[in-house]
Design a protein around this motif. Structure first.
Motif, PDB file in Angstrom:
ATOM      1  N   VAL A  12       0.848  -1.200   0.000  1.00  0.00           N
ATOM      2  CA  VAL A  12       0.000   0.000   0.000  1.00  0.00           C
ATOM      3  C   VAL A  12       0.884   1.250   0.000  1.00  0.00           C
ATOM      4  CG1 VAL A  12      -1.601   1.357   1.406  1.00  0.00           C
ATOM      5  CG2 VAL A  12      -2.015  -1.076   1.035  1.00  0.00           C
ATOM      6  N   ILE A  13       1.912   1.245   0.820  1.00  0.00           N
ATOM      7  CA  ILE A  13       2.821   2.394   0.888  1.00  0.00           C
ATOM      8  C   ILE A  13       3.578   2.565  -0.425  1.00  0.00           C
ATOM      9  CG2 ILE A  13       4.927   3.269   1.999  1.00  0.00           C
ATOM     10  CD1 ILE A  13       3.849   1.849   4.586  1.00  0.00           C
ATOM     11  N   LEU A  14       4.111   1.474  -0.971  1.00  0.00           N
ATOM     12  CA  LEU A  14       4.886   1.560  -2.207  1.00  0.00           C
ATOM     13  C   LEU A  14       4.024   1.990  -3.393  1.00  0.00           C
ATOM     14  CD1 LEU A  14       7.137  -1.609  -1.814  1.00  0.00           C
ATOM     15  CD2 LEU A  14       7.815   0.790  -1.540  1.00  0.00           C
ATOM     16  N   ARG A  15       2.766   1.640  -3.379  1.00  0.00           N
ATOM     17  CA  ARG A  15       1.878   2.018  -4.483  1.00  0.00           C
ATOM     18  C   ARG A  15       1.501   3.500  -4.431  1.00  0.00           C
ATOM     19  NH1 ARG A  15      -0.728  -3.685  -4.263  1.00  0.00           N
ATOM     20  NH2 ARG A  15       0.312  -4.627  -6.065  1.00  0.00           N
ATOM     21  N   GLU A  16       1.835   4.186  -3.347  1.00  0.00           N
ATOM     22  CA  GLU A  16       1.590   5.623  -3.256  1.00  0.00           C
ATOM     23  C   GLU A  16       2.662   6.427  -3.977  1.00  0.00           C
ATOM     24  OE1 GLU A  16       0.974   6.857   0.765  1.00  0.00           O
ATOM     25  OE2 GLU A  16      -0.649   5.424   1.082  1.00  0.00           O
ATOM     26  N   VAL A  17       3.766   5.791  -4.326  1.00  0.00           N
ATOM     27  CA  VAL A  17       4.841   6.472  -5.051  1.00  0.00           C
ATOM     28  C   VAL A  17       4.324   6.836  -6.439  1.00  0.00           C
ATOM     29  CG1 VAL A  17       7.155   6.217  -6.025  1.00  0.00           C
ATOM     30  CG2 VAL A  17       6.630   5.231  -3.771  1.00  0.00           C
ATOM     31  N   ARG A  18       4.500   8.096  -6.821  1.00  0.00           N
ATOM     32  CA  ARG A  18       4.062   8.541  -8.145  1.00  0.00           C
ATOM     33  C   ARG A  18       4.890   7.835  -9.213  1.00  0.00           C
ATOM     34  NH1 ARG A  18       5.173  11.795 -12.198  1.00  0.00           N
ATOM     35  NH2 ARG A  18       7.119  12.597 -11.350  1.00  0.00           N
ATOM     36  N   ASP A  19       4.211   7.292 -10.206  1.00  0.00           N
ATOM     37  CA  ASP A  19       4.862   6.536 -11.271  1.00  0.00           C
ATOM     38  C   ASP A  19       5.223   7.472 -12.418  1.00  0.00           C
ATOM     39  OD1 ASP A  19       5.754   4.709 -13.103  1.00  0.00           O
ATOM     40  OD2 ASP A  19       4.055   3.337 -12.867  1.00  0.00           O
ATOM     41  N   PRO A  20       6.518   7.746 -12.615  1.00  0.00           N
ATOM     42  CA  PRO A  20       6.923   8.665 -13.677  1.00  0.00           C
ATOM     43  C   PRO A  20       6.981   8.001 -15.058  1.00  0.00           C
ATOM     44  CG  PRO A  20       8.852   7.910 -12.507  1.00  0.00           C
ATOM     45  CD  PRO A  20       7.639   7.312 -11.807  1.00  0.00           C
ATOM     46  N   ARG A  21       6.764   6.700 -15.104  1.00  0.00           N
ATOM     47  CA  ARG A  21       6.869   5.984 -16.374  1.00  0.00           C
ATOM     48  C   ARG A  21       5.669   6.263 -17.261  1.00  0.00           C
ATOM     49  NH1 ARG A  21       7.140   0.052 -14.445  1.00  0.00           N
ATOM     50  NH2 ARG A  21       5.343   0.857 -13.340  1.00  0.00           N
ATOM     51  N   ASP A  22       5.823   5.937 -18.512  1.00  0.00           N
ATOM     52  CA  ASP A  22       4.758   6.071 -19.495  1.00  0.00           C
ATOM     53  C   ASP A  22       3.589   5.173 -19.108  1.00  0.00           C
ATOM     54  OD1 ASP A  22       3.756   4.965 -22.468  1.00  0.00           O
ATOM     55  OD2 ASP A  22       4.179   7.111 -22.358  1.00  0.00           O
ATOM     56  N   PHE A  23       2.405   5.525 -19.542  1.00  0.00           N
ATOM     57  CA  PHE A  23       1.208   4.752 -19.199  1.00  0.00           C
ATOM     58  C   PHE A  23       1.250   3.328 -19.763  1.00  0.00           C
ATOM     59  CE2 PHE A  23       0.231   6.621 -23.251  1.00  0.00           C
ATOM     60  CZ  PHE A  23      -0.484   5.651 -23.918  1.00  0.00           C
ATOM     61  N   THR A  24       2.168   3.047 -20.658  1.00  0.00           N
ATOM     62  CA  THR A  24       2.259   1.700 -21.239  1.00  0.00           C
ATOM     63  C   THR A  24       3.180   0.773 -20.441  1.00  0.00           C
ATOM     64  OG1 THR A  24       4.048   2.388 -22.705  1.00  0.00           O
ATOM     65  CG2 THR A  24       1.789   2.537 -23.566  1.00  0.00           C
ATOM     66  N   ALA A  25       3.674   1.228 -19.297  1.00  0.00           N
ATOM     67  CA  ALA A  25       4.552   0.383 -18.479  1.00  0.00           C
ATOM     68  C   ALA A  25       3.837  -0.919 -18.129  1.00  0.00           C
ATOM     69  CB  ALA A  25       4.964   1.122 -17.212  1.00  0.00           C
ATOM     70  N   ARG A  26       4.521  -2.030 -18.278  1.00  0.00           N
ATOM     71  CA  ARG A  26       3.901  -3.340 -18.081  1.00  0.00           C
ATOM     72  C   ARG A  26       3.779  -3.745 -16.611  1.00  0.00           C
ATOM     73  NH1 ARG A  26       4.498  -7.561 -22.419  1.00  0.00           N
ATOM     74  NH2 ARG A  26       4.301  -8.838 -20.581  1.00  0.00           N
ATOM     75  N   HIS A  27       4.753  -3.384 -15.810  1.00  0.00           N
ATOM     76  CA  HIS A  27       4.800  -3.879 -14.433  1.00  0.00           C
ATOM     77  C   HIS A  27       4.305  -2.822 -13.452  1.00  0.00           C
ATOM     78  CE1 HIS A  27       6.957  -7.456 -15.684  1.00  0.00           C
ATOM     79  NE2 HIS A  27       7.729  -6.686 -16.419  1.00  0.00           N
ATOM     80  N   ASP A  28       3.545  -3.269 -12.472  1.00  0.00           N
ATOM     81  CA  ASP A  28       3.051  -2.404 -11.410  1.00  0.00           C
ATOM     82  C   ASP A  28       4.248  -1.837 -10.641  1.00  0.00           C
ATOM     83  OD1 ASP A  28       0.656  -1.728  -9.489  1.00  0.00           O
ATOM     84  OD2 ASP A  28       2.240  -2.571  -8.220  1.00  0.00           O
ATOM     85  N   LEU A  29       4.302  -0.510 -10.508  1.00  0.00           N
ATOM     86  CA  LEU A  29       5.446   0.124  -9.850  1.00  0.00           C
ATOM     87  C   LEU A  29       5.584  -0.338  -8.407  1.00  0.00           C
ATOM     88  CD1 LEU A  29       7.824   2.068 -10.019  1.00  0.00           C
ATOM     89  CD2 LEU A  29       6.277   3.879  -9.271  1.00  0.00           C
ATOM     90  N   GLY A  30       4.485  -0.475  -7.678  1.00  0.00           N
ATOM     91  CA  GLY A  30       4.559  -0.945  -6.290  1.00  0.00           C
ATOM     92  C   GLY A  30       5.181  -2.328  -6.198  1.00  0.00           C
ATOM     93  N   GLU A  31       4.794  -3.222  -7.100  1.00  0.00           N
ATOM     94  CA  GLU A  31       5.368  -4.566  -7.113  1.00  0.00           C
ATOM     95  C   GLU A  31       6.847  -4.517  -7.490  1.00  0.00           C
ATOM     96  OE1 GLU A  31       3.071  -7.186  -9.579  1.00  0.00           O
ATOM     97  OE2 GLU A  31       1.371  -7.161  -8.202  1.00  0.00           O
ATOM     98  N   LEU A  32       7.188  -3.669  -8.452  1.00  0.00           N
ATOM     99  CA  LEU A  32       8.572  -3.537  -8.882  1.00  0.00           C
ATOM    100  C   LEU A  32       9.442  -3.038  -7.735  1.00  0.00           C
ATOM    101  CD1 LEU A  32       9.617  -2.728 -12.321  1.00  0.00           C
ATOM    102  CD2 LEU A  32      10.671  -1.316 -10.580  1.00  0.00           C
ATOM    103  N   LEU A  33       8.959  -2.039  -7.009  1.00  0.00           N
ATOM    104  CA  LEU A  33       9.704  -1.517  -5.860  1.00  0.00           C
ATOM    105  C   LEU A  33       9.821  -2.559  -4.759  1.00  0.00           C
ATOM    106  CD1 LEU A  33       8.224   2.099  -5.698  1.00  0.00           C
ATOM    107  CD2 LEU A  33      10.512   1.426  -6.477  1.00  0.00           C
ATOM    108  N   PHE A  34       8.769  -3.345  -4.559  1.00  0.00           N
ATOM    109  CA  PHE A  34       8.801  -4.404  -3.549  1.00  0.00           C
ATOM    110  C   PHE A  34       9.862  -5.450  -3.907  1.00  0.00           C
ATOM    111  CE2 PHE A  34       7.379  -8.511  -1.851  1.00  0.00           C
ATOM    112  CZ  PHE A  34       7.283  -8.195  -0.509  1.00  0.00           C
ATOM    113  N   LEU A  35       9.898  -5.858  -5.180  1.00  0.00           N
ATOM    114  CA  LEU A  35      10.899  -6.834  -5.623  1.00  0.00           C
ATOM    115  C   LEU A  35      12.305  -6.277  -5.440  1.00  0.00           C
ATOM    116  CD1 LEU A  35       9.190  -8.102  -8.890  1.00  0.00           C
ATOM    117  CD2 LEU A  35       9.424  -9.367  -6.741  1.00  0.00           C
ATOM    118  N   ALA A  36      12.494  -4.995  -5.782  1.00  0.00           N
ATOM    119  CA  ALA A  36      13.804  -4.376  -5.626  1.00  0.00           C
ATOM    120  C   ALA A  36      14.214  -4.331  -4.156  1.00  0.00           C
ATOM    121  CB  ALA A  36      13.790  -2.973  -6.225  1.00  0.00           C
TER     122      ALA A  36
END
Length: 73
Positions: A12-36
């Protein structure tokens, strides 16, 4: 069961991060940050190492993440 709640709270916290990527990004930013974050905590140092780590543990990550397009590479 508390571990799953902690993961969900963190997502929930990670999904609050504003996603600067293009709208066509395939991976959920919150999930990507969690994996990282998981990769870094486990000692991975580069993007390639983190991607390999996520791929190697995909089954475990799928227990808590949707990973609609698999793990990012």
């Amino acid at each position: 069961m508390r571990g799953l709640a902690v993961v969900e709270d963190l997502l929930v916290i990670l999904r609050e991060v504003r996603d600067p990527r293009d709208f066509t990004a395939r991976h959920d930013l919150g999930e990507l940050l969690f994996l990282a974050l998981c990769g870094l905590v486990c000692g991975e140092k580069t993007c390639v190492e983190i991607a390999d780590f996520a791929s190697a543990h995909e089954a475990e990550f799928r227990e808590v993440l949707a990973l609609r397009h698999g793990t990012p590479s």
